[in-house]
Design an enzyme around this catalytic site. Structure first.
Site, PDB file in Angstrom:
ATOM      1  N   GLU A 279     -50.815 -65.176  14.828  1.00 46.20           N
ATOM      2  CA  GLU A 279     -49.703 -64.324  15.246  1.00 46.20           C
ATOM      3  C   GLU A 279     -49.843 -63.927  16.710  1.00 46.20           C
ATOM      4  OE1 GLU A 279     -50.653 -61.397  12.244  1.00 46.20           O
ATOM      5  OE2 GLU A 279     -51.423 -60.028  13.755  1.00 46.20           O
TER       6      GLU A 279
ATOM      7  N   LYS B 177     -50.381 -61.877  20.102  1.00 46.59           N
ATOM      8  CA  LYS B 177     -51.119 -60.691  20.528  1.00 46.59           C
ATOM      9  C   LYS B 177     -50.220 -59.972  21.534  1.00 46.59           C
ATOM     10  CE  LYS B 177     -55.603 -59.068  22.153  1.00 46.59           C
ATOM     11  NZ  LYS B 177     -55.159 -58.057  23.084  1.00 46.59           N
TER      12      LYS B 177
ATOM     13  N   ASP C  70     -48.715 -57.514  24.150  1.00 46.48           N
ATOM     14  CA  ASP C  70     -49.308 -56.808  25.278  1.00 46.48           C
ATOM     15  C   ASP C  70     -48.739 -55.399  25.347  1.00 46.48           C
ATOM     16  OD1 ASP C  70     -50.848 -56.393  27.442  1.00 46.48           O
ATOM     17  OD2 ASP C  70     -49.685 -57.634  28.822  1.00 46.48           O
TER      18      ASP C  70
ATOM     19  N   TYR D 167     -49.028 -54.683  12.361  1.00 47.75           N
ATOM     20  CA  TYR D 167     -49.867 -55.813  11.962  1.00 47.75           C
ATOM     21  C   TYR D 167     -51.048 -55.397  11.082  1.00 47.75           C
ATOM     22  CZ  TYR D 167     -52.059 -54.208  16.328  1.00 47.75           C
ATOM     23  OH  TYR D 167     -52.580 -53.443  17.328  1.00 47.75           O
TER      24      TYR D 167
ATOM     25  N   LYS E 258     -57.127 -65.461  24.152  1.00 50.70           N
ATOM     26  CA  LYS E 258     -56.422 -64.927  25.317  1.00 50.70           C
ATOM     27  C   LYS E 258     -55.691 -66.051  26.042  1.00 50.70           C
ATOM     28  CE  LYS E 258     -57.652 -60.685  26.532  1.00 50.70           C
ATOM     29  NZ  LYS E 258     -56.661 -59.641  26.802  1.00 50.70           N
TER      30      LYS E 258
ATOM     31  N   CYS F 144     -26.330 -77.997  56.059  1.00 43.20           N
ATOM     32  CA  CYS F 144     -27.716 -77.582  56.272  1.00 43.20           C
ATOM     33  C   CYS F 144     -27.743 -76.134  56.753  1.00 43.20           C
ATOM     34  CB  CYS F 144     -28.380 -78.495  57.301  1.00 43.20           C
ATOM     35  SG  CYS F 144     -29.986 -77.884  57.849  1.00 43.20           S
TER      36      CYS F 144
ATOM     37  N   CYS G 114     -29.106 -76.319  60.692  1.00 44.39           N
ATOM     38  CA  CYS G 114     -28.387 -76.936  61.808  1.00 44.39           C
ATOM     39  C   CYS G 114     -26.895 -77.076  61.535  1.00 44.39           C
ATOM     40  CB  CYS G 114     -29.007 -78.288  62.162  1.00 44.39           C
ATOM     41  SG  CYS G 114     -28.714 -79.532  60.894  1.00 44.39           S
TER      42      CYS G 114
ATOM     43  N   CYS H 286     -30.906 -83.305  54.717  1.00 44.97           N
ATOM     44  CA  CYS H 286     -30.260 -83.061  55.998  1.00 44.97           C
ATOM     45  C   CYS H 286     -30.685 -84.258  56.844  1.00 44.97           C
ATOM     46  CB  CYS H 286     -30.767 -81.770  56.631  1.00 44.97           C
ATOM     47  SG  CYS H 286     -30.327 -81.643  58.374  1.00 44.97           S
TER      48      CYS H 286
ATOM     49  N   CYS I  90     -32.547 -81.588  63.676  1.00 49.19           N
ATOM     50  CA  CYS I  90     -32.509 -80.319  62.934  1.00 49.19           C
ATOM     51  C   CYS I  90     -33.785 -79.523  63.220  1.00 49.19           C
ATOM     52  CB  CYS I  90     -32.383 -80.591  61.436  1.00 49.19           C
ATOM     53  SG  CYS I  90     -32.598 -79.123  60.422  1.00 49.19           S
TER      54      CYS I  90
HETATM   55  S1  IVH Z   1     -55.419 -56.731  15.038  1.00 53.20           S
HETATM   56  C1  IVH Z   1     -59.265 -54.907  13.490  1.00 53.20           C
HETATM   57  N1  IVH Z   1     -53.223 -57.946  15.784  1.00 53.20           N
HETATM   58  O1  IVH Z   1     -55.159 -56.112  20.656  1.00 53.20           O
HETATM   59  C2  IVH Z   1     -58.140 -55.646  14.090  1.00 53.20           C
HETATM   60  N2  IVH Z   1     -54.289 -56.503  17.350  1.00 53.20           N
HETATM   61  O2  IVH Z   1     -57.875 -56.573  21.660  1.00 53.20           O
HETATM   62  C3  IVH Z   1     -57.227 -54.781  14.849  1.00 53.20           C
HETATM   63  N3  IVH Z   1     -53.117 -56.331  19.486  1.00 53.20           N
HETATM   64  O3  IVH Z   1     -56.465 -52.976  19.848  1.00 53.20           O
HETATM   65  C4  IVH Z   1     -56.328 -55.441  15.765  1.00 53.20           C
HETATM   66  N4  IVH Z   1     -51.434 -57.663  18.978  1.00 53.20           N
HETATM   67  O4  IVH Z   1     -53.984 -53.130  20.449  1.00 53.20           O
HETATM   68  C5  IVH Z   1     -54.213 -57.098  16.142  1.00 53.20           C
HETATM   69  N5  IVH Z   1     -51.259 -59.048  16.271  1.00 53.20           N
HETATM   70  C6  IVH Z   1     -52.233 -58.217  16.623  1.00 53.20           C
HETATM   71  C7  IVH Z   1     -52.266 -57.605  17.906  1.00 53.20           C
HETATM   72  C8  IVH Z   1     -53.313 -56.766  18.223  1.00 53.20           C
HETATM   73  C9  IVH Z   1     -51.975 -56.882  19.902  1.00 53.20           C
HETATM   74  C10 IVH Z   1     -53.977 -55.454  20.304  1.00 53.20           C
HETATM   75  C11 IVH Z   1     -54.398 -54.182  19.621  1.00 53.20           C
HETATM   76  C12 IVH Z   1     -55.903 -54.223  19.626  1.00 53.20           C
HETATM   77  C13 IVH Z   1     -56.190 -55.153  20.735  1.00 53.20           C
HETATM   78  C14 IVH Z   1     -57.552 -55.812  20.573  1.00 53.20           C
END
Ligand code: IVH
Length: 677
Positions: free
Chosen positions: A114, A116, A118, A225, A314, A408, A411, A426, A431
């Site tokens: 899934e 992550k 931000d 999540y 990451k 252009c 020119c 051109c 030019c």
């Molecule tokens: S699971 C014990 N799932 O990433 C597991 N975290 O680097 C708890 N985060 O503190 C986290 N998307 O703030 C999980 N799909 C996702 C996430 C997620 C973002 C963040 C969360 C966590 C941090 C860890």
């Protein structure tokens, strides 16, 4: 050197100052990553020297500092962090550890994959289906009570859609969607208020507002999540079931989440996110992979800071959304008219980007980007920033499609597009924009390498009327130069000396410097090595040029025409009469072809070699040195400050990476002793 005590004190002070800027004023003065580094250093010192730790340290609160007005909340179960991996190899190694821990095969495990998100972690407690508390993660044990602000989150249920008796904690990420972020900044602009640096900053600042009315104005969203069943009244066997339950209760969950059987599809789907991250509604900084079977999770357990059953892959922060302000056209040294985007400045892959290429007319049409659009800007590794495409903004009226200009911009002469080529040119040789670029290119490192003759100096000489062609450079006198602004007699003398030194440059470099269409460094070298003098090259019939190794009909025709154009003939005559040698020294290569037919990519600085010299050394051993890593790459030589793009690609394709210290051995033997992980 300061003592640990002094360092801790100064870190606390500095962090408190940034917290004030970030949270109280919503105006961060340093990038998140720099702030994180300070916090990590402080936490490390406090754990190394427990006598220096204190309960009210800024390290104990998420950016709390002195401005905090929130009370503390001790989490029922710690809010842990995730361990990170940065590529598929490391991800594979994690999967192997999981498999080993469970005594199963790699392809026998179900993984949930899934996004992550931000944003910021948030824990929300419901009792008998009613929201009673919202808390930040804090240090993982103790967070801050932000209940009033949490209630303002648009998509968060106040009461669970399907009634539930008892206590549950729903954890997830609070974030601001990409499109909401842009409207938010638009709104800030209209108010004359400071704009937010990125969605994450905006979300963090908004969540910690002292006045919930301000939070309410901010377009916060929540994606869940994790379901923590505080009184063990629910029975689930799979993570996917808990997510389905959260969704039934009315929470947003990740639509892109998939449960995959086995490590191979799991890794594949994690890469899917890398490719599709810019199509998602929210910014992601990685992919989270979790073991789906809850009993397997229990068996794997935790380390002190993170679960063993989950990992974050990451992704490099290389794409950002920003507003396309205008599309303009720049003229290159060959006269090519390249459209580029003028952008609302945005930080991508660590640098501020305000312009990005759009390549050519067809690309603009195909990407269908129009001024006013929200666009994705990509700056991957060391490549120049480009516009990837437009983000759909339902309900927003767009401008009509952009039209390529007919004249252009420099020119005013007509721009032409020939045959089925996608490029527009051109074709006016006088030019000024072309002249500028040609002379810059002539003096650049890959060509005659004239020190002190960079872009601004060339522009100054051109506007001062001292030069209009590369041949003019060799007629510049110290007196003329020293009258220019910013050029004293000393630098005027060294510039003329540098120009003088360029006269002995080999023909191949002059050919590169002239910027003859299709004649790149490789063809230039072949041509120069075959004819040894410009005179002989210019006299060669077309079929003789075509017969040169590595020179096809296109390059041959371009070279042939160049030599017959009266203006070029005049230029070459002047270069020769001004003392340029225009000869290629005969080199009898005594070097053995240790790298025959092998592609060696060089990234970063290799001691003792300039970039060109390193490439020449590879070519002299029969190899090639392309600018990018592919499946066909033999190895990548990694020097100082390497390009992240090349390194990541090499990792991904499992191409051997060898340290610069092995370069000599590579040249001599075609092999190496050590590689970089
Ligand atoms: S699971 C014990 N799932 O990433 C597991 N975290 O680097 C708890 N985060 O503190 C986290 N998307 O703030 C999980 N799909 C996702 C996430 C997620 C973002 C963040 C969360 C966590 C941090 C860890």
């Amino acid at each position: 050197m300061s003592t640990p005590r002094e360092r801790v004190a100064s870190l606390r002070e500095e962090i408190a100052r940034h917290n004030e800027a970030y949270y109280a004023k919503d105006a961060p003065t340093i990038p998140d990553a720099d702030y994180d580094a300070l916090l990590i250093e402080l936490r490390d010192l406090e754990s190394e020297y427990p006598e220096l730790a204190s309960d009210d340290s800024v390290s104990r609160k998420v950016g709390a500092g002195s401005t905090t007005v929130f009370s503390e909340v001790r989490h029922a179960a710690p809010m842990l962090s995730l361990d990170n991996v940065f590529d598929v190899t490391e991800l594979g190694a994690w999967a192997e550890r999981v498999a080993k821990g469970l005594g199963l095969g790699l392809e026998e495990i179900d993984f949930a994959v899934e996004p992550k998100i931000d944003g910021l972690a948030l824990s929300i407690t419901y009792i008998d289906g009613v929201l009673v508390q919202g808390a930040t993660r804090g240090d993982g044990q103790v967070g801050e009570d932000v209940t009033d602000n949490v209630r303002t989150i648009q998509n968060l249920p106040e009461t669970l859609a399907v009634g539930h008796r008892g206590r549950v904690e729903v954890r997830g990420e609070v974030f601001i969607a990409k499109s909401d972020f842009l409207s938010l900044n638009e709104h800030q602009r209209a108010l004359g208020a400071k704009e937010f640096a990125n969605p994450r900053n905006a979300a963090a600042g908004s969540l910690r507002q002292k006045d919930p009315a301000v939070s309410r104005e901010r377009p916060l969203s929540f994606l869940s999540y994790q379901l923590v069943d505080l009184d063990d009244s629910l029975s689930f066997e799979r993570y996917a079931q808990t997510i389905a339950q959260l969704s039934r209760w009315g929470f947003l969950t990740a639509a892109e989440m998939k449960v995959l059987h086995g490590a191979t599809p799991m890794i594949e789907h994690s890469t899917w996110f890398e490719e599709h991250r810019h199509h998602l509604a929210y910014e992601i900084d990685g992919v989270v992979i979790k073991v789906d079977d809850l009993a397997q999770r229990d068996a794997l357990g935790f380390t002190s800071r993170a679960p063993r059953w989950a990992i974050a892959r990451k992704l490099p922060p290389e794409e950002r959304a920003t507003r396309l302000l205008a599309i303009e056209v720049s003229i290159g040294r060959t006269g090519r008219a390249t459209p580029y985007a003028v952008l609302e400045p945005v930080v991508v892959a660590g640098s501020r980007v305000s312009m990005a290429t759009l390549h050519n007319e067809d690309q603009v049409a195909q990407k269908d980007v129009r001024p006013g659009d929200l666009v994705i800007v990509r700056k991957a590794g060391d490549v120049i920033p480009e516009v990837v495409g437009a983000v759909r903004e339902p309900g927003k009226r767009r401008k009509s499609p952009w039209k390529f200009p007919s004249a252009c911009p420099d020119c005013g002469q007509p721009l032409v597009r020939v045959g089925d080529e996608s490029d527009t040119y051109c074709v006016n040789p006088a030019c000024p924009a072309q002249q500028l670029q040609q002379i810059i290119h002539f003096a650049s490192r890959g060509a005659l390498d004239i020190e002190g003759l960079g872009e601004s100096r060339v522009a100054q000489l051109l506007t001062g009327g001292l030069i209009s062609d590369v041949a003019d450079l060799f007629e510049l006198r110290v007196e003329q130069l020293s009258s220019l602004e910013g050029l004293g007699e000393l630098s005027a003398t060294s510039l003329t000396e540098a120009i003088e030194g360029a006269k002995s440059a080999p023909l191949s470099r002059v050919l590169v410097g002239l910027g003859i269409r299709h004649v790149g460094p490789v063809a230039a070298r072949e041509l120069a090595n075959t004819f040894h003098s410009y005179e002989a090259l210019a006299a060669a019939p077309l079929d003789v040029l075509e017969a040169v190794e590595g020179v096809g009909p296109v390059i041959a025709a371009s070279m042939y025409e160049y030599c017959r154009d009266p203006e070029n003939q005049e230029r070459m005559r002047r270069l020769a009469s001004n003392g340029l040698s225009l000869r290629e020294p005969e080199v009898v290569s005594a070097l053995s072809p240790t790298l025959a037919a092998r592609a060696v990519v060089v990234t970063g600085a290799v001691g003792g070699y300039s970039r060109e010299q390193a490439e020449e050394a590879i070519v002299a051993r029969g190899g090639t040195s392309p600018g990018s890593v592919s499946k066909k790459t033999y190895c990548v030589v990694v020097g100082e400050a390497p390009g992240a793009g090349k390194v990541n690609k090499a990792r991904e394709l499992a191409i051997p990476m060898i340290p610069a210290s092995e370069f000599e051995r590579l040249l001599a033997t075609g092999a190496w002793n050590t590689t970089i992980a």
